[in-house]
Design a protein around this motif. Structure first.
Motif, mmCIF file in Angstrom:
data_model
loop_
_atom_site.group_PDB
_atom_site.id
_atom_site.type_symbol
_atom_site.label_atom_id
_atom_site.label_comp_id
_atom_site.label_asym_id
_atom_site.label_seq_id
_atom_site.Cartn_x
_atom_site.Cartn_y
_atom_site.Cartn_z
ATOM 1 N N ALA A 207 0.839 -1.193 0.000
ATOM 2 C CA ALA A 207 0.000 0.000 0.000
ATOM 3 C C ALA A 207 0.878 1.248 0.000
ATOM 4 O O ALA A 207 1.891 1.288 0.699
ATOM 5 N N PRO A 208 0.500 2.255 -0.761
ATOM 6 C CA PRO A 208 1.281 3.493 -0.753
ATOM 7 C C PRO A 208 1.156 4.206 0.592
ATOM 8 O O PRO A 208 0.204 3.985 1.336
ATOM 9 N N TYR A 209 2.134 5.065 0.867
ATOM 10 C CA TYR A 209 2.115 5.841 2.105
ATOM 11 C C TYR A 209 0.849 6.686 2.148
ATOM 12 O O TYR A 209 0.379 7.186 1.143
ATOM 13 N N SER A 210 0.300 6.818 3.345
ATOM 14 C CA SER A 210 -0.924 7.586 3.514
ATOM 15 C C SER A 210 -0.812 8.454 4.758
ATOM 16 O O SER A 210 -0.237 8.043 5.763
ATOM 17 N N LEU A 211 -1.404 9.630 4.683
ATOM 18 C CA LEU A 211 -1.459 10.517 5.847
ATOM 19 C C LEU A 211 -2.656 10.215 6.736
ATOM 20 O O LEU A 211 -2.839 10.868 7.765
ATOM 21 N N ALA A 212 -3.450 9.231 6.362
ATOM 22 C CA ALA A 212 -4.676 8.927 7.105
ATOM 23 C C ALA A 212 -4.397 8.616 8.572
ATOM 24 O O ALA A 212 -5.165 9.030 9.435
ATOM 25 N N HIS A 213 -3.308 7.898 8.869
ATOM 26 C CA HIS A 213 -2.991 7.609 10.273
ATOM 27 C C HIS A 213 -2.720 8.896 11.049
ATOM 28 O O HIS A 213 -3.114 9.022 12.208
#
Length: 141
Positions: free
Chosen positions: A111-117
């Protein structure tokens, strides 16, 4: 203090404690346990946060009912609404992004990096602050 105010106060502090314990203690520590892989940690996390969010929804409902029966001051209502609002944003905006990302990882993908966390954590901090203010104001009434 009325019964409704006492229930609202207790629920507020229990809710805050659950968020602190799960989001800031359990969640990061589970990945440090021996033998816990990322997919296992994600599976556990999904289950734990699904139940936490369900309980949070029930707590929000209790606060709403207590607010209607107790009619606290405006500042209490604003603080409680901030906590509930943070929860709603987490559930409707941020969590779907996290679920899609974890679906990819659990299926064996990258999975690509996400700012969701980061958004989820920021909303958790906001929620804790709002709950602390709500509970403190309820105690001061």
């Amino acid at each position: 203090m009325s019964t409704s105010a006492a229930v609202a106060t207790a629920v507020t502090f229990v809710w805050m404690g659950m968020v602190l314990a799960i989001s800031f203690v359990e969640a990061p520590l589970k990945f440090q346990a021996p033998g816990v892989t990322v997919p296992i940690g994600l599976g556990i996390g999904r289950l734990v946060f699904r139940v936490l969010n369900l309980v949070e929804g029930l707590f929000a409902l209790v606060l709403l009912i207590a607010g209607v029966t107790h009619m606290p001051g405006t500042s209490v209502m604003v603080a409680a609404a901030s906590a509930v609002g943070a929860l709603l944003v987490q559930l409707t905006v941020v969590r779907p992004h996290l679920s899609r990302r974890s679906d990819v990882v659990l299926a064996g993908g990258d999975a690509p990096y996400s700012l969701a966390h980061h958004w989820y954590i920021a909303l958790e901090v906001l929620k804790i602050a709002a709950l602390l203010v709500t509970g403190s104001l309820l105690l001061a009434e």
